[in-house]
Design a protein around this motif. Structure first.
Motif, PDB file in Angstrom:
ATOM      1  N   ASN A  16       0.792  -1.221   0.000  1.00  0.00           N
ATOM      2  CA  ASN A  16       0.000   0.000   0.000  1.00  0.00           C
ATOM      3  C   ASN A  16       0.829   1.279   0.000  1.00  0.00           C
ATOM      4  O   ASN A  16       0.717   2.106   0.900  1.00  0.00           O
ATOM      5  CB  ASN A  16      -0.958   0.009   1.192  1.00  0.00           C
ATOM      6  CG  ASN A  16      -1.940  -1.129   1.133  1.00  0.00           C
ATOM      7  OD1 ASN A  16      -2.505  -1.410   0.089  1.00  0.00           O
ATOM      8  ND2 ASN A  16      -2.126  -1.799   2.249  1.00  0.00           N
ATOM      9  N   THR A  18       1.974   4.937  -0.521  1.00  0.00           N
ATOM     10  CA  THR A  18       1.366   6.250  -0.725  1.00  0.00           C
ATOM     11  C   THR A  18       2.417   7.308  -0.454  1.00  0.00           C
ATOM     12  O   THR A  18       3.458   7.012   0.130  1.00  0.00           O
ATOM     13  CB  THR A  18       0.159   6.504   0.202  1.00  0.00           C
ATOM     14  OG1 THR A  18       0.612   6.521   1.544  1.00  0.00           O
ATOM     15  CG2 THR A  18      -0.927   5.464   0.028  1.00  0.00           C
ATOM     16  N   ALA A  22      -2.046   7.792   6.203  1.00  0.00           N
ATOM     17  CA  ALA A  22      -3.469   7.577   5.937  1.00  0.00           C
ATOM     18  C   ALA A  22      -4.346   8.763   6.336  1.00  0.00           C
ATOM     19  O   ALA A  22      -5.417   8.957   5.775  1.00  0.00           O
ATOM     20  CB  ALA A  22      -3.942   6.320   6.660  1.00  0.00           C
ATOM     21  N   ARG A  29      -1.573  12.052  -0.223  1.00  0.00           N
ATOM     22  CA  ARG A  29      -1.493  10.595  -0.353  1.00  0.00           C
ATOM     23  C   ARG A  29      -1.311  10.171  -1.801  1.00  0.00           C
ATOM     24  O   ARG A  29      -0.743   9.124  -2.078  1.00  0.00           O
ATOM     25  CB  ARG A  29      -2.730   9.931   0.241  1.00  0.00           C
ATOM     26  CG  ARG A  29      -2.737   9.999   1.751  1.00  0.00           C
ATOM     27  CD  ARG A  29      -3.912   9.280   2.341  1.00  0.00           C
ATOM     28  NE  ARG A  29      -5.075  10.161   2.247  1.00  0.00           N
ATOM     29  CZ  ARG A  29      -6.292   9.753   1.933  1.00  0.00           C
ATOM     30  NH1 ARG A  29      -6.533   8.492   1.656  1.00  0.00           N
ATOM     31  NH2 ARG A  29      -7.283  10.610   1.878  1.00  0.00           N
TER      32      ARG A  29
END
Length: 66
Positions: A16, A18, A22, A29
């Motif tokens: 994941n 980015t 988050a 992001r």
């Protein structure tokens, strides 16, 4: 990630990716998760036999891109 750091690594797991945490705004992001130098280092490492396990592609990525 650098070529020196990757030299001692057999498998690199990226999950994941980015450009920010988050809780950050979507604009942050969506930014690149890796620098050009990091991408080059990983490409060289893979070409030399390193194994990359990429999980949870970022929305802006296409399969096969890095």
């Amino acid at each position: 990630m650098t070529t020196a750091r990757l030299a001692a690594t057999d498998i690199l797991l990226i999950a994941n990716p980015t450009g920010a945490g988050a809780e950050a705004p979507i604009e942050q992001r969506a930014a690149a998760a890796f620098t050009s130098a990091e991408v080059d280092a990983v490409r060289q490492w893979i070409a030399g036999g390193g194994r990359l396990d990429w999980r949870g592609l970022a929305p802006q990525c296409q399969v096969g891109e890095m």
